[in-house]
Write a protein that holds these residues in place. Structure first.
Motif, PDB file in Angstrom:
ATOM      1  N   VAL A 191       0.832  -1.205   0.000  1.00  0.00           N
ATOM      2  CA  VAL A 191       0.000   0.000   0.000  1.00  0.00           C
ATOM      3  C   VAL A 191       0.864   1.251   0.000  1.00  0.00           C
ATOM      4  CG1 VAL A 191      -1.701   1.331   1.299  1.00  0.00           C
ATOM      5  CG2 VAL A 191      -1.956  -1.149   1.082  1.00  0.00           C
ATOM      6  N   ASP A 192       1.876   1.291   0.857  1.00  0.00           N
ATOM      7  CA  ASP A 192       2.746   2.471   0.925  1.00  0.00           C
ATOM      8  C   ASP A 192       3.472   2.704  -0.394  1.00  0.00           C
ATOM      9  OD1 ASP A 192       1.976   2.835   3.523  1.00  0.00           O
ATOM     10  OD2 ASP A 192       3.800   1.972   4.405  1.00  0.00           O
ATOM     11  N   TRP A 193       3.879   1.627  -1.044  1.00  0.00           N
ATOM     12  CA  TRP A 193       4.612   1.740  -2.303  1.00  0.00           C
ATOM     13  C   TRP A 193       3.706   2.212  -3.439  1.00  0.00           C
ATOM     14  CZ3 TRP A 193       3.859  -1.739  -6.567  1.00  0.00           C
ATOM     15  CH2 TRP A 193       4.723  -1.503  -7.643  1.00  0.00           C
ATOM     16  N   ALA A 194       2.483   1.724  -3.464  1.00  0.00           N
ATOM     17  CA  ALA A 194       1.625   1.967  -4.625  1.00  0.00           C
ATOM     18  C   ALA A 194       0.674   3.146  -4.477  1.00  0.00           C
ATOM     19  CB  ALA A 194       0.798   0.708  -4.916  1.00  0.00           C
ATOM     20  N   ARG A 195       0.369   3.571  -3.239  1.00  0.00           N
ATOM     21  CA  ARG A 195      -0.701   4.548  -3.040  1.00  0.00           C
ATOM     22  C   ARG A 195      -0.541   5.808  -3.891  1.00  0.00           C
ATOM     23  NH1 ARG A 195      -3.739   4.927   1.582  1.00  0.00           N
ATOM     24  NH2 ARG A 195      -2.057   4.053   2.859  1.00  0.00           N
ATOM     25  N   THR A 196       0.645   6.414  -3.883  1.00  0.00           N
ATOM     26  CA  THR A 196       0.836   7.679  -4.603  1.00  0.00           C
ATOM     27  C   THR A 196       0.750   7.506  -6.113  1.00  0.00           C
ATOM     28  OG1 THR A 196       3.249   7.376  -4.565  1.00  0.00           O
ATOM     29  CG2 THR A 196       2.268   8.647  -2.757  1.00  0.00           C
ATOM     30  N   LYS A 197       0.966   6.296  -6.590  1.00  0.00           N
ATOM     31  CA  LYS A 197       0.920   6.044  -8.031  1.00  0.00           C
ATOM     32  C   LYS A 197      -0.502   5.786  -8.518  1.00  0.00           C
ATOM     33  CE  LYS A 197       5.548   3.921  -8.015  1.00  0.00           C
ATOM     34  NZ  LYS A 197       5.803   4.117  -6.574  1.00  0.00           N
ATOM     35  N   LEU A 198      -1.379   5.372  -7.630  1.00  0.00           N
ATOM     36  CA  LEU A 198      -2.721   4.976  -8.031  1.00  0.00           C
ATOM     37  C   LEU A 198      -3.555   6.136  -8.552  1.00  0.00           C
ATOM     38  CD1 LEU A 198      -3.661   2.490  -5.163  1.00  0.00           C
ATOM     39  CD2 LEU A 198      -3.278   1.922  -7.567  1.00  0.00           C
ATOM     40  N   ASN A 199      -3.244   7.338  -8.124  1.00  0.00           N
ATOM     41  CA  ASN A 199      -4.037   8.497  -8.511  1.00  0.00           C
ATOM     42  C   ASN A 199      -3.320   9.357  -9.549  1.00  0.00           C
ATOM     43  OD1 ASN A 199      -6.518   9.856  -8.210  1.00  0.00           O
ATOM     44  ND2 ASN A 199      -5.563  11.433  -6.938  1.00  0.00           N
ATOM     45  N   ASP A 200      -2.316   8.780 -10.199  1.00  0.00           N
ATOM     46  CA  ASP A 200      -1.541   9.496 -11.216  1.00  0.00           C
ATOM     47  C   ASP A 200      -1.571   8.662 -12.494  1.00  0.00           C
ATOM     48  OD1 ASP A 200       0.479  10.523 -12.890  1.00  0.00           O
ATOM     49  OD2 ASP A 200       1.631  11.257 -11.169  1.00  0.00           O
ATOM     50  N   LYS A 201      -2.277   9.151 -13.502  1.00  0.00           N
ATOM     51  CA  LYS A 201      -2.455   8.368 -14.727  1.00  0.00           C
ATOM     52  C   LYS A 201      -1.136   8.040 -15.406  1.00  0.00           C
ATOM     53  CE  LYS A 201      -7.179   9.687 -15.893  1.00  0.00           C
ATOM     54  NZ  LYS A 201      -8.086  10.251 -16.928  1.00  0.00           N
ATOM     55  N   ARG A 202      -0.126   8.868 -15.198  1.00  0.00           N
ATOM     56  CA  ARG A 202       1.177   8.598 -15.813  1.00  0.00           C
ATOM     57  C   ARG A 202       1.951   7.518 -15.072  1.00  0.00           C
ATOM     58  NH1 ARG A 202       3.684  14.479 -15.872  1.00  0.00           N
ATOM     59  NH2 ARG A 202       2.816  14.309 -13.762  1.00  0.00           N
ATOM     60  N   LYS A 203       1.651   7.354 -13.777  1.00  0.00           N
ATOM     61  CA  LYS A 203       2.408   6.403 -12.971  1.00  0.00           C
ATOM     62  C   LYS A 203       1.649   5.115 -12.666  1.00  0.00           C
ATOM     63  CE  LYS A 203       5.169   9.919 -10.557  1.00  0.00           C
ATOM     64  NZ  LYS A 203       5.526  10.479  -9.221  1.00  0.00           N
ATOM     65  N   MET A 204       0.309   5.173 -12.706  1.00  0.00           N
ATOM     66  CA  MET A 204      -0.448   4.008 -12.242  1.00  0.00           C
ATOM     67  C   MET A 204      -0.162   2.751 -13.052  1.00  0.00           C
ATOM     68  SD  MET A 204      -4.378   4.642 -13.551  1.00  0.00           S
ATOM     69  CE  MET A 204      -4.706   5.911 -12.353  1.00  0.00           C
ATOM     70  N   LEU A 205       0.094   2.906 -14.349  1.00  0.00           N
ATOM     71  CA  LEU A 205       0.354   1.726 -15.164  1.00  0.00           C
ATOM     72  C   LEU A 205       1.715   1.116 -14.875  1.00  0.00           C
ATOM     73  CD1 LEU A 205      -1.164   2.842 -18.589  1.00  0.00           C
ATOM     74  CD2 LEU A 205      -2.215   1.464 -16.783  1.00  0.00           C
ATOM     75  N   GLN A 206       2.578   1.871 -14.181  1.00  0.00           N
ATOM     76  CA  GLN A 206       3.892   1.344 -13.832  1.00  0.00           C
ATOM     77  C   GLN A 206       3.805   0.239 -12.780  1.00  0.00           C
ATOM     78  OE1 GLN A 206       6.277   4.669 -12.581  1.00  0.00           O
ATOM     79  NE2 GLN A 206       6.024   5.778 -14.511  1.00  0.00           N
ATOM     80  N   ILE A 207       2.687   0.210 -12.033  1.00  0.00           N
ATOM     81  CA  ILE A 207       2.574  -0.779 -10.958  1.00  0.00           C
ATOM     82  C   ILE A 207       1.872  -2.052 -11.412  1.00  0.00           C
ATOM     83  CG2 ILE A 207       2.475   1.093  -9.266  1.00  0.00           C
ATOM     84  CD1 ILE A 207      -0.479   0.371  -8.832  1.00  0.00           C
ATOM     85  N   ILE A 208       1.304  -2.045 -12.638  1.00  0.00           N
ATOM     86  CA  ILE A 208       0.618  -3.235 -13.127  1.00  0.00           C
ATOM     87  C   ILE A 208       1.618  -4.376 -13.289  1.00  0.00           C
ATOM     88  CG2 ILE A 208      -0.799  -4.205 -14.973  1.00  0.00           C
ATOM     89  CD1 ILE A 208      -2.208  -2.082 -13.342  1.00  0.00           C
ATOM     90  N   ASP A 209       1.201  -5.563 -12.918  1.00  0.00           N
ATOM     91  CA  ASP A 209       2.060  -6.743 -12.979  1.00  0.00           C
ATOM     92  C   ASP A 209       2.739  -6.848 -14.345  1.00  0.00           C
ATOM     93  OD1 ASP A 209       3.241  -9.221 -12.855  1.00  0.00           O
ATOM     94  OD2 ASP A 209       1.481 -10.254 -12.068  1.00  0.00           O
ATOM     95  N   PRO A 210       4.064  -6.751 -14.411  1.00  0.00           N
ATOM     96  CA  PRO A 210       4.763  -6.815 -15.704  1.00  0.00           C
ATOM     97  C   PRO A 210       4.609  -8.151 -16.404  1.00  0.00           C
ATOM     98  CG  PRO A 210       6.331  -6.927 -13.876  1.00  0.00           C
ATOM     99  CD  PRO A 210       5.001  -6.582 -13.273  1.00  0.00           C
ATOM    100  N   ARG A 211       4.219  -9.183 -15.674  1.00  0.00           N
ATOM    101  CA  ARG A 211       4.047 -10.497 -16.288  1.00  0.00           C
ATOM    102  C   ARG A 211       2.841 -10.528 -17.229  1.00  0.00           C
ATOM    103  NH1 ARG A 211       4.814 -13.577 -10.595  1.00  0.00           N
ATOM    104  NH2 ARG A 211       3.615 -11.723 -10.014  1.00  0.00           N
ATOM    105  N   LEU A 212       2.020  -9.490 -17.185  1.00  0.00           N
ATOM    106  CA  LEU A 212       0.913  -9.395 -18.137  1.00  0.00           C
ATOM    107  C   LEU A 212       1.398  -8.931 -19.504  1.00  0.00           C
ATOM    108  CD1 LEU A 212      -1.822  -7.782 -15.875  1.00  0.00           C
ATOM    109  CD2 LEU A 212      -1.656 -10.148 -16.603  1.00  0.00           C
TER     110      LEU A 212
END
Length: 239
Positions: free
Chosen positions: A114-135
């Motif tokens: 949660v701490d790692w991802a929270r700030t990225k979830l509300n940023d359209k430029r960053k949110m896709l960076q957290i999506i599982d790369p195995r996809l």
């Protein structure tokens, strides 16, 4: 996303019962799957009757699982249905990222999901960076953004800012379909009964337990009566 929707419906059912029930220990290991990968909640040992009438919360000894428990519950022992919503947000984040809620093998700044991802979830430029790369980028960007936005609101530090589980269900239902958008990458929601983002749970978390290959369905499996293959996605209901 099929797993997320099934689990959300289970929590919504508990919260909307005549005598509301708070699950209190919602986490990935308490979600069971049948042969069709339909999600069912299990282990109600920590479930608690919710507040009634003018009550705003239930005061109880803090119990649950580290990494999933809502911060206000951990600090005060005040339990509400919104505590379950936070836990759901953590599980949704696990599905999106393919990571564990707490992973001590990662660098210190990434150990708490949660701490790692929270700030990225509300940023359209960053949110896709957290999506599982195995996809391997085989997913609908629009659907991923909606799922990330939903997780962001579920994980709000302010319990009142979190959606109701009934709202979560309404948000997830349209994401069960292939949106048919030609400008996007192939849909992450049309590749199997769990499909795309949801496959994270199947392939990397629960597949070994249940085993076996799962064939893609013939068409859309969403319970949403307004959902149809090729139809455009409904706007996210969570603001």
């Amino acid at each position: 996303m099929m797993i997320a929707l099934g689990a959300a419906k289970g929590l919504a059912f508990l919260h909307n019962a005549e005598r509301p029930v708070i699950y209190r220990d919602f986490k990935t290991s308490n979600i069971l799957l049948d042969s069709d990968y339909t999600a069912k909640l299990s282990d109600f040992g920590l479930a608690k009757a919710g507040p009634q009438g003018d009550e705003t919360h239930v005061s109880t000894r803090v119990m649950g699982t580290y990494g999933y428990a809502a911060p206000e519950y951990v600090m005060t022992g005040h339990l509400t249905a919104r505590s379950d919503v936070y836990s759901f947000g953590v599980v949704l984040l696990e599905l999106l990222t393919g990571r564990k809620s707490v992973d001590k093998t990662r660098p210190s700044k990434e150990q708490s999901l949660v701490d790692w991802a929270r700030t990225k979830l509300n940023d359209k430029r960053k949110m896709l960076q957290i999506i599982d790369p195995r996809l391997e980028n085989q997913y609908s960007i629009r659907a991923a953004q909606k799922a990330c936005s939903l997780a962001y609101y579920c994980l709000s530090q302010n319990p009142k800012a979190r959606p109701l589980m009934s709202d979560v269900v309404e948000t997830l239902e349209p994401l069960q379909c292939n949106n048919g958008a030609t400008e996007e990458k192939s849909s992450l929601l049309s590749d199997g009964p769990i499909g795309g983002l949801g496959r994270t749970a199947r392939d990397y978390r629960l597949h070994n337990k249940y085993g076996g290959a799962v064939r893609p369905p013939a068409g859309c499996r969403s319970p949403n009566p307004n959902c149809s293959p090729g139809g455009g996605p409904t706007a996210c209901r969570v603001r």
